[in-house]
Every structure is written in C-alpha cells, then in structure tokens.
Design a protein around this motif. Structure first.
Motif, PDB file in Angstrom:
ATOM      1  N   PHE A  86      27.368  44.018   7.764  1.00 43.26           N
ATOM      2  CA  PHE A  86      26.769  43.415   8.946  1.00 43.26           C
ATOM      3  C   PHE A  86      26.055  44.451   9.806  1.00 43.26           C
ATOM      4  N   PHE A  87      24.881  44.140  10.214  1.00 44.68           N
ATOM      5  CA  PHE A  87      24.160  44.958  11.188  1.00 44.68           C
ATOM      6  C   PHE A  87      23.740  46.324  10.644  1.00 44.68           C
ATOM      7  N   LEU A  88      24.709  47.147  10.215  1.00 42.64           N
ATOM      8  CA  LEU A  88      24.388  48.506   9.803  1.00 42.64           C
ATOM      9  C   LEU A  88      23.398  48.604   8.644  1.00 42.64           C
ATOM     10  N   PRO A  89      23.486  47.720   7.655  1.00 42.05           N
ATOM     11  CA  PRO A  89      22.469  47.815   6.594  1.00 42.05           C
ATOM     12  C   PRO A  89      21.051  47.720   7.144  1.00 42.05           C
ATOM     13  N   GLN A 121      20.173  56.520  24.645  1.00 46.95           N
ATOM     14  CA  GLN A 121      20.832  55.510  23.824  1.00 46.95           C
ATOM     15  C   GLN A 121      19.989  54.252  23.698  1.00 46.95           C
ATOM     16  N   ILE A 122      20.208  53.566  22.618  1.00 43.38           N
ATOM     17  CA  ILE A 122      19.514  52.304  22.372  1.00 43.38           C
ATOM     18  C   ILE A 122      20.535  51.189  22.481  1.00 43.38           C
ATOM     19  N   VAL A 123      20.411  50.430  23.506  1.00 42.97           N
ATOM     20  CA  VAL A 123      21.391  49.361  23.702  1.00 42.97           C
ATOM     21  C   VAL A 123      20.708  48.093  24.187  1.00 42.97           C
ATOM     22  N   ILE A 124      21.476  47.046  24.279  1.00 43.29           N
ATOM     23  CA  ILE A 124      21.030  45.881  25.010  1.00 43.29           C
ATOM     24  C   ILE A 124      21.958  45.769  26.214  1.00 43.29           C
ATOM     25  N   ASP A 125      21.570  44.953  27.150  1.00 44.94           N
ATOM     26  CA  ASP A 125      22.466  44.713  28.269  1.00 44.94           C
ATOM     27  C   ASP A 125      23.522  43.739  27.772  1.00 44.94           C
ATOM     28  N   ASP A 126      24.564  44.301  27.208  1.00 46.26           N
ATOM     29  CA  ASP A 126      25.544  43.476  26.518  1.00 46.26           C
ATOM     30  C   ASP A 126      26.129  42.395  27.411  1.00 46.26           C
ATOM     31  N   LYS A 127      26.353  42.777  28.643  1.00 45.53           N
ATOM     32  CA  LYS A 127      26.940  41.806  29.564  1.00 45.53           C
ATOM     33  C   LYS A 127      25.970  40.637  29.783  1.00 45.53           C
ATOM     34  N   SER A 130      23.841  38.198  16.898  1.00 44.25           N
ATOM     35  CA  SER A 130      23.707  38.437  15.462  1.00 44.25           C
ATOM     36  C   SER A 130      22.474  39.237  15.110  1.00 44.25           C
ATOM     37  N   ASP A 131      22.601  39.935  14.010  1.00 42.70           N
ATOM     38  CA  ASP A 131      21.468  40.636  13.415  1.00 42.70           C
ATOM     39  C   ASP A 131      20.361  39.653  13.023  1.00 42.70           C
ATOM     40  N   SER A 137      18.577  42.517  16.571  1.00 43.59           N
ATOM     41  CA  SER A 137      18.192  42.950  15.244  1.00 43.59           C
ATOM     42  C   SER A 137      18.526  44.415  14.975  1.00 43.59           C
ATOM     43  N   GLY A 138      19.274  44.643  13.917  1.00 46.40           N
ATOM     44  CA  GLY A 138      19.592  46.007  13.514  1.00 46.40           C
ATOM     45  C   GLY A 138      18.344  46.792  13.168  1.00 46.40           C
ATOM     46  N   ALA A 139      17.371  46.105  12.607  1.00 41.41           N
ATOM     47  CA  ALA A 139      16.120  46.779  12.245  1.00 41.41           C
ATOM     48  C   ALA A 139      15.431  47.312  13.494  1.00 41.41           C
ATOM     49  N   ILE A 140      15.385  46.492  14.533  1.00 42.26           N
ATOM     50  CA  ILE A 140      14.748  46.942  15.779  1.00 42.26           C
ATOM     51  C   ILE A 140      15.535  48.093  16.385  1.00 42.26           C
ATOM     52  N   VAL A 141      16.838  47.944  16.428  1.00 43.64           N
ATOM     53  CA  VAL A 141      17.670  49.023  16.964  1.00 43.64           C
ATOM     54  C   VAL A 141      17.430  50.316  16.182  1.00 43.64           C
TER      55      VAL A 141
END
Lengths: 333, 333
Positions: A74-77, A159-165, A276-277, A294-298
DNA sequence: TTGTATGCGTTATCAA
DNA sequence: TTGATAACGCATACAA
C-alpha cells in the motif's frame, strides 16, 4: 584481464592516463583526434568506468537513500515507482532500507547512509521515532533530507505532507452530512503523529457537528490483520457502527475483510470513507469513497524537493499537498 | 572538520593510520591498550568508517542489485520486503532499479551495476528480454546473478521459478472438475515466457479434458487496466465465460473491477481461480480461490541462493518452488 | 594540447 | 607490536 581501466587504455595508446580521463569526459582541451582514438580503444576494450572510484574521488556516491518503516503493498510502491524513475533520470541511484519500525535500526541505517556518503535521503520514519537527533550529523555534512508521510512534528526538516487533520475533517464531515450516526474511526499505530493528526481531524469533525466521540468507535491498529480483527469485533457489537472512516489503504483492506466475513452490505449497513493512494478503492464493489492521497505525487514532490536542495541548499521548504487531495466519491458513502 | 577519518585519529594519538585501522577492526597483533585508546578517540570524534573508501579498496561494493520491470503493488513488495531483510542481516545493502520493461534500459542498468561493482544481482527481466547476452560480462567478472519470476528460458543462469505450466494445469483443472464450461484465461503480456508457460498450462488442462481452447476466451493484457477492459468486454458477450483463470494478482484486480462493473455474482455467474501472492484474494467477497505463489518465499529463496553463490561460486542450481504453491480454496471456485 | 604529481580513505605488505 | 609505503581507479592543479 579482470577489468579495463583508464590505465589500460593509456598504455595501449602510449599516452597518459590523465589524458584518457579527460578525453573520456569530453574535456575541451583534448584534441579531437586523441578523443577519437581514446573512445575507439575504450569501446574495443569494453571499458566501463568504475563508479566506486569516481564517486570516491569526487566525495559523492551517486546514491539517494530511501528509508521506509516496512515494505508493503500500500502506498509505498507508488512512492518508490515514482522516485526511482526520477532518480534514474538524474543519473542517481536508489538504495532502499527498511527500519522495521525500529528506532534503533533507523539510527543504524542513517549511519550506513553516512558511510555510503548518500547524496540525499528520503525518509518515512519509524513508529518509535520522536525526534530528529540522529539526522543532525548527516544534515551538518550538508546532505539534504526530505521527510514524507510519516514525519516528525516540528522537526524543522523539509517534508512532504498533507494537512492530515484537515483532510480527515473533510472525510468525516462527508459521512456526517450524509446522516450517518455511529461513525467508527480506524487509525494506524497510536504513537504515529500521522495517526494522531488524523484522529484529531476525526474528533474535530465530530465536535463541529455536536457529536461526541465514543471511544469504543475509535480503533488504533498496528497493521492490516489487527484492523480486521478489531473492526470485526466492533461489527458484532449490539450497536455496530453504520459508517467507517479509515485512514489508510492497509487498514481499509483489513476492514473490508471484516465486513466480508460479517456479510454487511455497503453502504446500506456500513458506509465507508478512506484516505487512499487511489487504487485499492476501485477493487471493491461498490467502490470506496476516498480522499486521494497519491503516493506517486508524494514521491514526485519529495524527490523533486530533494534535488532542489541538492542544487540549492538554502531552498528550505515544507510542502503541503492539500491541493492534490480530492474527495473521490464512489459508492461506499 | 568535515569528516573524521582514520588519519585524524592517528594524528591525535600520534600513531600510524595503519595501526588505527588495525585497532578498529580488532586485529590480533595490536596491543589492548592501543585498541582501547583508539576506540575511545574514535568514539569521541564520532568516527564513521567511509564505506566508499573501504569498498573501493576491497574491490567490492557491499551492494546487491535488484532489477524489476516496474514497481507495483502486487507480488514485488513481498519480494522486496523479504530480500531487504536478509540483505541487511548479512551486512549488504540493496540498490533498486526499474527497467520499465525496456531491454535497452535493462542493458544500461546492468552496466551501472557493473560500474558499482555490485556483489550480486537479482533480476526479473523485462518483457523485451529474450536472451542473457547483457549479463555475460557481469557473470565473467564472477558476480552471481539469480533470476526470479520473469526469467529467460534455458539461460543456464540460476533461477527461482515455479513450474508455471504445471501450476496452471492444476488451477484450470480445478475449474474443469467443478463443471465450469466456458473458462476464460487471463494472461499477462504475451511475449513473456511466464505468460506463455501459464497459457500452455491452461491449454494443456483443457485438452486433457477434451475441451477445445476458444481463442476469444484467451486474453493477454499488458496491465491491470487493459485486463479490466478486455475482460469487461468479454463479459458482455452473448455467451460470457462462466469461469476465469487469471494468472496474476494485477490482472485479478483488473478482472474484479470488470466484474464489479458488470455486477456478476461470484461464483454463481463467474467462478475464479488465480495465481496469487496470497494477499489480494482475501480482500474480496467471496475470497478468491488461488494457487499461492508467495513473493516472500520467492524473495527468500532468491537471496539465499545468491548468498550461496557468493560463498561458493560453483553452487549452481535451479530451484523450483512447486512444493510451496498450494491450492487455497476460498469461495470463488 | 598533454604530461606529471598528488590525493581521496583505507588496508595489505613489508620492514623495523 | 608498530610504522612506512604503496596501491585501488580516477580526476585535477599545475607544469611544460
């Protein structure tokens, strides 16, 4: 002859190794004829430059380190697929490490990265990582480091994040607005800042709408199977949830297995929104409504930022990907 | 001071670098006192050995190369997770490459591996790879190479495979014995030997039971989406298949999307048997009956074999994993 | 335009 | 037990 070196070429042409070296890298003040003959001999002999020697000499490794807690489907690939591609294009190569969610191992890996003189480091930290002490030395050496996904709060590192909250607020509010009453939240390991942030978002959304957060509806699970078991148990409650907010693909997979086992219908008996990815949600019927992270974008953003820092060390920046996290409405909610 | 070296320690202690070197690696003829003081100073200064220099000097890299066609969420994560763990334990490190299913790129990557003096190579070849020419040179250098999953037939290189044909026979016969009449076969890229072998198994099973192979029921798809589209089209036929044999997780994911779109029920309208890493089949309801071809096992066997070859170059062997591929019966057939 | 000399960090060999 | 030296393959400052 075990392996052709610049010396061999030089000897054969009766010229100096340094001239060969220059010729091979198209140095301006080498005569065209020399270059030509050098290249020809190099080809004939099948000369392959020795990267180890080159990198050693140049005090760089041509390697970008990637540290992840543990490889999974999940995600990492998506992340790896994206960064490997960019890294290759730029003439670098990717060296991959799993910390197995152990800080001790992470520290050791960072040391190995130093030993290899990696030119840059991408990392999603272990669940035990609370500070960035062990990165200081690398940082002081001038090695750019970019954190992604699982980061250390207020570390000061790019860092590359989203505003998780905020993203979680949106997801949960989607459920609330649809009228669901008993909304379960399914979260990753509780000591991860990403889990905490997403939990806070869940809580905030509930409170925004005058709902109180029932603790028995908040599940923290270490992995897919634990998610399956714990959520499965909850489905057998007297008053099972009528909706689920699940913070990752891995846990979604676990929850779906529990739902399948119990035979609940989606969305009539249990509605679902996930983060989700963007691949897994389409495997199910109906599809799972999700916020696409998206993991690809991250991966792309992380590696691009890393290369920025490689070129221009002052280019420090935190990147927030909220704009790239749309709510994708499928059938589950 | 940018980075502590052996020389720095030597200078500080007024002894010779070679002594420091020996002390640090606990060489027998260095006095205990010297060792002690060296270690202490090394600690104080935060000495980190320079792997680049060490590996350069030793003509080895401490790197194991892994070449895959392209990262995806199926099968390969299990492989990577397994091999990275073993590699780390043995004190090596993993460098990962994607060939993007291009032979040209694969050739270039092999060259890079040579340049890095990788100590070993694991590879699942590109769809364009028909021979092993481009590995000869590495092989001649004495670098062990192990092929897995996507291999080159009769290359003479050690490889970790299953009897793809036989495994497919078993899967398809399971469907035949259950009485299904119109059995579709869904295969990967047609020029992959793994696709061909699994297709042959499908064909063989059909013929074993006096069935003729209808070409319109044999689908070769390049990826998940193509699988979804092509299989989806087939489901709209006048006489859609009543069963599906699908050779990989990726294509199973595609097929499931098509089935979901069409709204077919499993197994009453469409039965399914797949060959799978063993995770995806549990995501669905009912679960998908499959032959388990575990990426973790493949990864472990591959890396173990590689290390065998590293120790004992004569230990050439092909390993066939049939014993580790049980038929796991879930609800889909 | 080319050659000479030196060094990157480490370790093996030889000498002391 | 320790020191001096050379070498791994390459690149560069400097000299010619």
């Amino acid at each position: 002859m075990s392996r052709i070196t610049i010396k061999d070429i030089a000897k054969l042409l009766q010229i100096n190794p340094s001239t060969v070296s220059r010729a091979l890298k198209d140095h301006p003040d080498v005569s065209p004829e020399t270059k030509k003959s050098v290249r020809q001999v190099a080809d004939e002999l099948g000369y392959q430059p020795n990267f180890q020697a080159i990198h050693f000499r140049n005090r760089r490794s041509g390697l970008i380190g990637l540290i992840i807690p543990e490889m999974n489907m999940f995600f990492l690939p998506s992340v790896i697929q994206a960064i490997e591609e960019t890294i290759r294009k730029k003439g670098y190569n990717l060296i991959v490490f799993q910390s197995n969610d152990s800080l001790e191992r992470e520290v050791e890996i960072v040391r190995i990265c130093q030993g290899f003189s990696v030119d840059g480091l991408l990392i999603s930290v272990s669940k035990e990582t609370q500070d960035t002490e062990h990165f200081r030395e690398l940082e002081e050496d001038g090695t750019p480091i970019v954190f992604f996904d699982r980061v250390v709060q207020q570390s000061g590192f790019p860092q590359i994040v989203i505003d998780d909250k905020q993203v979680s607020v949106i997801a949960v509010e989607h459920l609330i607005k649809k009228g669901y009453q008993r909304i379960c939240g399914l979260f990753d390991k509780p000591n991860l800042s990403i889990s905490q942030q997403r939990y806070r978002g869940y809580k905030q959304a509930m409170e925004n709408h005058g709902r109180k957060v029932a603790l028995e509806y908040c599940i923290f699970a270490d992995d897919m199977d634990m998610g399956r078991v714990l959520f499965g148990t909850l489905l057998h409650h007297q008053e099972p949830p009528d909706a689920l907010f699940v913070m990752s693909d891995e846990l979604l997979a676990g929850a779906m297995q529990a739902i399948n086992e119990k035979g609940f219908l989606i969305p009539s008996q249990i509605a679902i929104v996930s983060i989700s990815d963007g691949k897994l949600p389409y495997f199910f019927n109906p599809g799972i409504t999700h916020i696409r992270h998206s993991g690809a974008i991250v991966g792309n953003m992380a590696i691009d930022l890393l290369f920025q820092l490689l070129t221009n060390p002052d280019y420090v920046q935190e990147i927030n990907l909220d704009l790239d996290t749309p709510l994708v409405k499928l059938g589950s909610a």
